[in-house]
Design a protein around this motif. Structure first.
Motif, short mmCIF file in Angstrom:
data_model
loop_
_atom_site.label_atom_id
_atom_site.label_comp_id
_atom_site.label_asym_id
_atom_site.label_seq_id
_atom_site.Cartn_x
_atom_site.Cartn_y
_atom_site.Cartn_z
N MET A 689 0.83 -1.21 0.00
CA MET A 689 0.00 0.00 0.00
C MET A 689 0.86 1.26 0.00
SD MET A 689 -3.27 -1.00 2.39
CE MET A 689 -2.37 -1.47 3.83
N ALA A 693 0.95 4.11 -2.98
CA ALA A 693 0.75 5.56 -2.83
C ALA A 693 1.86 6.32 -3.55
CB ALA A 693 0.70 5.93 -1.35
N VAL B 62 3.49 22.37 5.53
CA VAL B 62 2.73 21.56 4.58
C VAL B 62 2.55 20.12 5.07
CG1 VAL B 62 2.55 20.78 2.20
CG2 VAL B 62 3.65 22.96 2.71
N CYS B 63 3.57 19.55 5.68
CA CYS B 63 3.54 18.09 5.91
C CYS B 63 2.79 17.70 7.18
CB CYS B 63 4.94 17.52 5.90
SG CYS B 63 5.87 17.79 7.42
N ALA B 65 3.92 17.07 10.14
CA ALA B 65 4.63 16.22 11.10
C ALA B 65 4.79 16.92 12.45
CB ALA B 65 6.00 15.83 10.55
N THR B 122 3.88 10.06 12.49
CA THR B 122 2.84 9.56 13.39
C THR B 122 2.46 10.52 14.52
OG1 THR B 122 3.72 7.38 12.85
CG2 THR B 122 2.11 7.50 14.63
N ILE B 126 -1.27 11.84 15.00
CA ILE B 126 -2.07 11.54 16.20
C ILE B 126 -2.54 12.81 16.88
CG2 ILE B 126 -1.84 10.64 18.57
CD1 ILE B 126 -0.54 8.20 17.42
N ARG B 147 -10.47 10.47 5.62
CA ARG B 147 -9.40 10.96 4.75
C ARG B 147 -9.33 12.48 4.79
NH1 ARG B 147 -6.95 7.21 1.17
NH2 ARG B 147 -7.82 5.13 1.46
N GLU B 148 -10.49 13.11 4.84
CA GLU B 148 -10.52 14.57 4.95
C GLU B 148 -9.91 15.01 6.29
OE1 GLU B 148 -10.96 17.98 3.21
OE2 GLU B 148 -11.68 16.17 2.20
N ILE B 150 -7.62 13.63 8.07
CA ILE B 150 -6.15 13.52 8.15
C ILE B 150 -5.48 14.17 6.94
CG2 ILE B 150 -6.17 11.45 9.59
CD1 ILE B 150 -5.55 9.80 7.05
N SER B 151 -6.22 14.96 6.17
CA SER B 151 -5.65 15.48 4.93
C SER B 151 -4.67 16.63 5.14
CB SER B 151 -6.76 15.91 3.97
OG SER B 151 -7.43 17.04 4.51
N LEU B 154 1.01 14.61 5.81
CA LEU B 154 1.61 13.72 4.82
C LEU B 154 2.21 12.49 5.49
CD1 LEU B 154 3.61 16.11 2.44
CD2 LEU B 154 1.62 14.70 1.84
N THR B 158 2.82 4.63 4.54
CA THR B 158 1.71 3.67 4.71
C THR B 158 0.71 3.65 3.57
OG1 THR B 158 0.26 5.29 5.78
CG2 THR B 158 1.74 4.03 7.21
N GLY B 159 0.66 4.70 2.76
CA GLY B 159 -0.42 4.78 1.77
C GLY B 159 -1.76 5.12 2.39
N TYR B 160 -1.77 5.43 3.67
CA TYR B 160 -2.91 5.96 4.43
C TYR B 160 -4.03 4.97 4.76
CZ TYR B 160 -0.85 10.42 2.87
OH TYR B 160 0.01 11.46 2.59
N ALA B 161 -4.21 3.90 3.98
CA ALA B 161 -5.39 3.05 4.19
C ALA B 161 -5.45 2.55 5.63
CB ALA B 161 -5.37 1.89 3.20
N ASN B 162 -4.31 2.15 6.18
CA ASN B 162 -4.32 1.63 7.55
C ASN B 162 -4.50 2.73 8.58
OD1 ASN B 162 -4.11 -1.00 6.76
ND2 ASN B 162 -1.89 -1.14 7.06
#
Lengths: 795, 177
Positions: A689, A693, B62-63, B65, B122, B126, B147-148, B150-151, B154, B158-162
């Protein structure tokens, strides 16, 4: 019996530390008295330096030292060419600090060390460099023409390497073709953009003559080797630690970057710890990137779609220097035939110097470009021959009984023959066909088109050579006090979860809980043999080394336990941290066994009493440690693969294009994936995943932009578009598990899998969606809304 | 090494930047410190207070973190000067788990759902989610809604799905679903 941990979705050992903010990334490590480095970087893509005046910077409050090429002594050299190859002549690498010329915007010219980062950056602005700008050519195809400005006067036509590989007898096969399809495809430049930029901190202990370097690297052993040789130090006097590292994706396997030498140099010179924490802009202009290739690929086929030969000639942008050799281009050229039989291959590439950030591997390393070339060509061939896109692939796939399938004449990046070792390629394609709903798609597409909607289906197959040698090692020791199992290997993690998957492997052999296996890696002071984390190799190479080592420790443990329990070794089982005589309640803990196998003089705790010289079990008739025996339960072993092991997969997507906004909506995305036996399926999915991305980024958004003078124009996260959660669609992943025959665990790498086929899949889908609305081809990524707009409006 | 390089250099201990005194509450503790007037809140938290769980990924806002909570709202500490936080109530990732180290429901959900890999983004992720959970707003726990939510952060691993799964799971564990 305990449940087998291999294959189980175990939670990660490392997570609590990272979730509570207790990770230790380089800039988190407290080094009292630390000084900060900042760099003066070239503002020109190509220029001659007439002079550098550092006097104002040196006088600034808080500045401790300013370095240029004139006061760094033995470091004023061309940096090592890491991977030499005969196709390169006089390969160019950069100097830590520019001498005479600069070759790209961002190249390091001077380094300022000051009491804090704010002052250091201010003072870097006070260094006055007198440049004489030179002409440049940024266009890759123009760069090789006669009369074009040269990046290096030593290299006519900017050619860094020109290399051809041949498999079979392509010339003869070309003549037998009934149909030839040709396309030109281009994949643009991107960057790893790990969330943590690169970092390095160093401390020199002048009493012991020891240099310690904390480096956010994927290759701590490589960095140590580089430092020891360039500084002329014994390797034992250099300790390199890769602490927690916030993502790598290849950019951090490259070494030494200038800062990796200059920061330790300053620490030695100044007698104080020094650190350099790269900022995001510097990461864009100073840390290596990858992707731009232009392929001209031809498929020579029979009318039935069987491809009998392939010819590909491509240009590979290597940036201003080629420190990592031809690795990226070589991986692309040897992956070019994908999962297909194609017995005759002629592939040539020219690596081209351009006055840009140097190019070394970024996750994918040539594979996305090769996949894009062959898969776009395969789609075009299908269209020209009137064969459906699944069917033409099915006819060409390597069949199950043909494995291992060797491409004689093609040497992979490990210097070994390309040998696709195992797979169920046809089954994977069938699964993809079913998962994406190919058989019903034409009807729904037709219905959607009647409503004016642009819906398309995209498809791409990929292979991924993984698990390259030369080798990795494993060291395991059962701690006599706690009974916990300590595991070391030479490579290091940037988020992949090594500490958990390696623990699972060990847990199965020693019968201990996964959380009681403590994996320590990335510290040359802990284990000093091995290579690095790259090319999806950690699980394959270190994983198998640790597996072999765990078997040895298991044998030692069982033998010692049988002795202590006065039982037959065949009756000993290891479970729950104990050795147990099967079917009885007689057992002894691993801690006790580890203690008992270590003859002691001093009883520092109650368990240790049993190992002291007058204890009942101690020998009185000879040396406590028999000749050839070692104390405790401990072993080291290595794994060196015969060659790379090849994972593979199929991606398919249904996309809808909004013809007003030219936005691409991914309505469904499926991935069939096979990386052999999975150690931890949750971690495997995470890798897929995450790669996916990055693939979405490369397919639709991410492109490093330069203007015609070589200035980067989007070197920040506002203009360079990394996907947020709102840009990454859901992906449905299914797995096959075809074991690799090349290693005991039957595993293959997974790190790069997810990113490889996304560009080809979405291009295929977008082209299919827009076929009735202009019929343009999509032969370049990223596919931006303006490209789609151009395709529709000209149609 | 030449002979003069053996002489100990005179190295100042701090910069000559102008300083100002700030008093703020960080994770429930009141702190008063003298800071350089141009010091970023992110640097103050990380290096002044040694709460290094807050990370910096871009330092241009932007990111995400570096996200912390300032007076109950998620904010980017790299876009805030330490002196601007005078009088503010700051919460960082270090306040998220229980005193005894027990992970919060949100942290547990991230581990359970494999919502992190390198762990660098992370803490910011969080703290952003925490601010939304604690705000009393009604959470939209659809895929799109999460998704919105946490938008602003960045993640490159993970690709965000998890992470989406983890947010939903955390809401469940916290009785918000």
């Amino acid at each position: 019996m305990s449940t087998r941990k291999f294959g189980a979705p175990i939670k990660r050992n490392i997570d609590p530390k990272l979730l509570t903010g207790n990770g230790a990334f380089t800039d988190d490590i407290n080094l009292p008295g630390v000084l900060h480095a900042a760099f003066v970087r070239s503002p020109f893509a190509r220029a001659r330096i007439n002079g550098i005046d550092t006097s104002l910077a040196e006088q600034a409050d808080g500045v401790v030292a300013v370095y240029t090429c004139d006061n760094i002594g033995h470091l004023d050299i061309e940096l090592p060419l890491l991977i030499p190859h005969p196709s390169m002549t006089a390969a160019r690498t950069q100097r830590p600090l520019a001498r005479g010329d600069v070759y790209y915007v961002g190249q390091t010219v001077a380094m300022v060390v000051a009491v804090d980062r704010y002052v250091a950056e201010d003072a870097a602005n006070l260094v006055d460099v007198d440049y004489h700008p030179l002409d440049v050519e940024l266009d890759l195809e123009k760069a090789i023409e006669d009369g074009t400005p040269l990046v290096h006067p030593t290299h006519p036509n900017n050619i860094a390497a020109d290399f051809t590989q041949v498999c079979g007898n392509p010339e003869a096969a070309f003549a037998e073709a009934e149909h030839v399809t040709r396309i030109r495809v281009q994949v643009d430049r991107s960057t790893a953009a790990a969330m943590e930029c690169r970092t390095v901190a160093a401390r020199y202990d002048s009493v012991r003559g020891e240099l310690t370097v904390w480096d956010g690297t994927q290759a701590p052993l490589g960095v140590r080797g580089g430092l020891a040789s360039i500084f002329g130090l014994d390797e034992d006097k250099v300790r390199v630690i890769a602490p927690d590292v916030g993502g790598g994706f290849g950019q951090k396997v490259m070494f030494p970057y200038p800062d990796e030498l200059l920061v330790p140099h300053a620490a030695i010179q100044l007698g104080r710890p020094v650190k350099y924490i790269e900022d995001r802009r510097e990461n864009f202009i100073g840390s290596n990137q990858e992707r731009t290739q232009i392929h001209e690929i031809e498929l020579f086929a029979k009318k039935n779609g069987e491809v009998i030969a392939l010819r590909d000639s491509f240009l590979h942008d290597t940036g201003a220097f080629i420190p990592y050799g031809i690795a990226v281009a070589q991986v692309a050229s040897t992956s070019i035939a994908g999962p297909y039989q194609i017995p005759n291959i002629h592939v040539r590439f020219r690596a081209v110097y351009t006055p840009t950030v140097p190019v070394t591997p970024y996750r994918g390393c040539g594979r996305p470009q090769a996949c894009f070339a062959i898969e776009r060509a395969m789609d075009q061939l299908a269209e020209e021959l009137g064969i459906d896109r699944f069917e033409i692939r099915r006819r060409n796939l390597i069949r199950d009984e043909q494995f291992p399938y060797t491409r004689e004449g093609l040497l992979f990046a490990d210097g070994l023959r390309v040998k696709l070792d195992s797979g169920q390629y046809t089954k994977a394609l069938e699964m993809a066909r079913e998962a994406i709903g190919w058989d019903n798609f034409a009807a729904s597409q037709e219905a959607a088109r009647k409503e004016g909607k642009a819906i398309g289906l995209g498809l791409a197959y990929y292979v991924e050579g993984t698990g390259l040698g030369p080798y990795e090692g494993g060291h395991i020791k059962i701690h006599p006090i706690t009974g916990k199992v300590y595991v070391n290997t030479g490579l290091t993690s940037q988020g992949q979860g090594h500490d958990t998957v390696f623990a699972q492997i060990v847990s199965d052999q020693l019968g201990v809980a996964v959380e009681d296996v403590i994996v320590v890696e990335g510290d040359t002071g802990t284990f000093e043999w091995g290579v690095a984390t790259f090319a999806s190799r950690a699980a394959v190479v270190s994983g198998n080394a640790i597996h072999k080592t765990a078997i040895k420790v298991r044998e030692q443990t069982i033998k010692a336990a049988a002795n202590m329990l006065e039982a037959d070794p065949a009756d000993i089982e290891l479970e729950d941290g104990h050795a147990v005589v099967a079917g009885t309640d007689r057992k002894v803990s691993l801690a006790a066994i580890a203690t008992a196998t270590n003859p002691l003089r001093y009883a520092f705790n109650s368990a240790a009493q049993a190992a002291t010289q007058f204890a009942p079990a101690s020998r009185h008739d000879g040396p406590p440690l028999i000749d050839g025996q070692h104390p405790g339960l401990e072993a080291t072993d290595y794994f060196s693969p015969e060659c790379a092991t090849w994972a593979y997969g199929v991606h398919a997507a249904i996309v809808e294009i909004d013809r007003d906004t030219c936005d691409v909506e991914v309505k469904k995305y499926i991935c069939i994936h096979d990386c052999g036996n999975m150690i931890n399926p949750v971690i495997v999915d995470g890798q897929v995943m995450g790669g996916f991305a990055q693939g979405i980024g490369g397919a639709l958004y991410e492109r490093i932009e330069y203007d015609t003078e070589g200035n980067p124009t989007n070197a920040n996260f506002v203009d360079f578009l990394i996907p947020y959660a709102t840009e990454v669609p859901a992906i449905e992943i299914s797995h096959l598990e075809t074991p690799s025959p090349l290693n005991p665990l039957g595993v293959k790498g997974v790190g790069e899998a997810g990113c490889i086929a996304v560009g080809a899949t979405l291009a295929s889908g977008i082209e299919d969606a827009l076929r009735p609305f202009g019929g343009k081809k999509f032969h370049q990524t990223p596919i931006t809304p303006s490209m789609i707009f151009g395709a529709i409006s000209n149609g | 090494m030449s002979r003069h390089e053996h002489l100990e250099r005179s190295i100042p201990s701090t910069s000559a930047d102008p300083k100002a005194e700030v008093t703020l509450t960080v994770n429930g503790v009141s702190v008063t410190r003298e800071v350089s007037t141009r010091m970023l809140l992110s640097d103050f938290i990380r290096h002044g207070l040694r709460l290094t769980g807050t990370h910096v990924g871009c330092e241009h806002g932007v990111c995400g973190a570096c996200t912390v909570m300032i007076d109950g709202r998620a904010a980017r500490s790299c876009l805030t000067f330490a002196v601007q936080a005078d009088g503010a109530d700051i919460r960082t990732i270090e306040s998220e788990a229980e005193e005894d180290g027990t992970l919060s429901a949100l942290q547990q959900a991230f581990q359970e759902c494999h919502g992190l890999q390198c762990g660098y983004c992370t803490p910011g992720m969080i703290m952003n989610i925490r601010a939304h959970f604690d705000s009393g707003e009604e959470l939209d726990l659809s895929d799109e809604g999460i998704r919105e939510l946490i938008s602003g952060n960045l993640c490159r691993c993970t690709g965000y799905a998890n992470i989406v799964k983890a947010v939903r799971r955390a809401a469940e564990l916290a009785g918000k679903a």
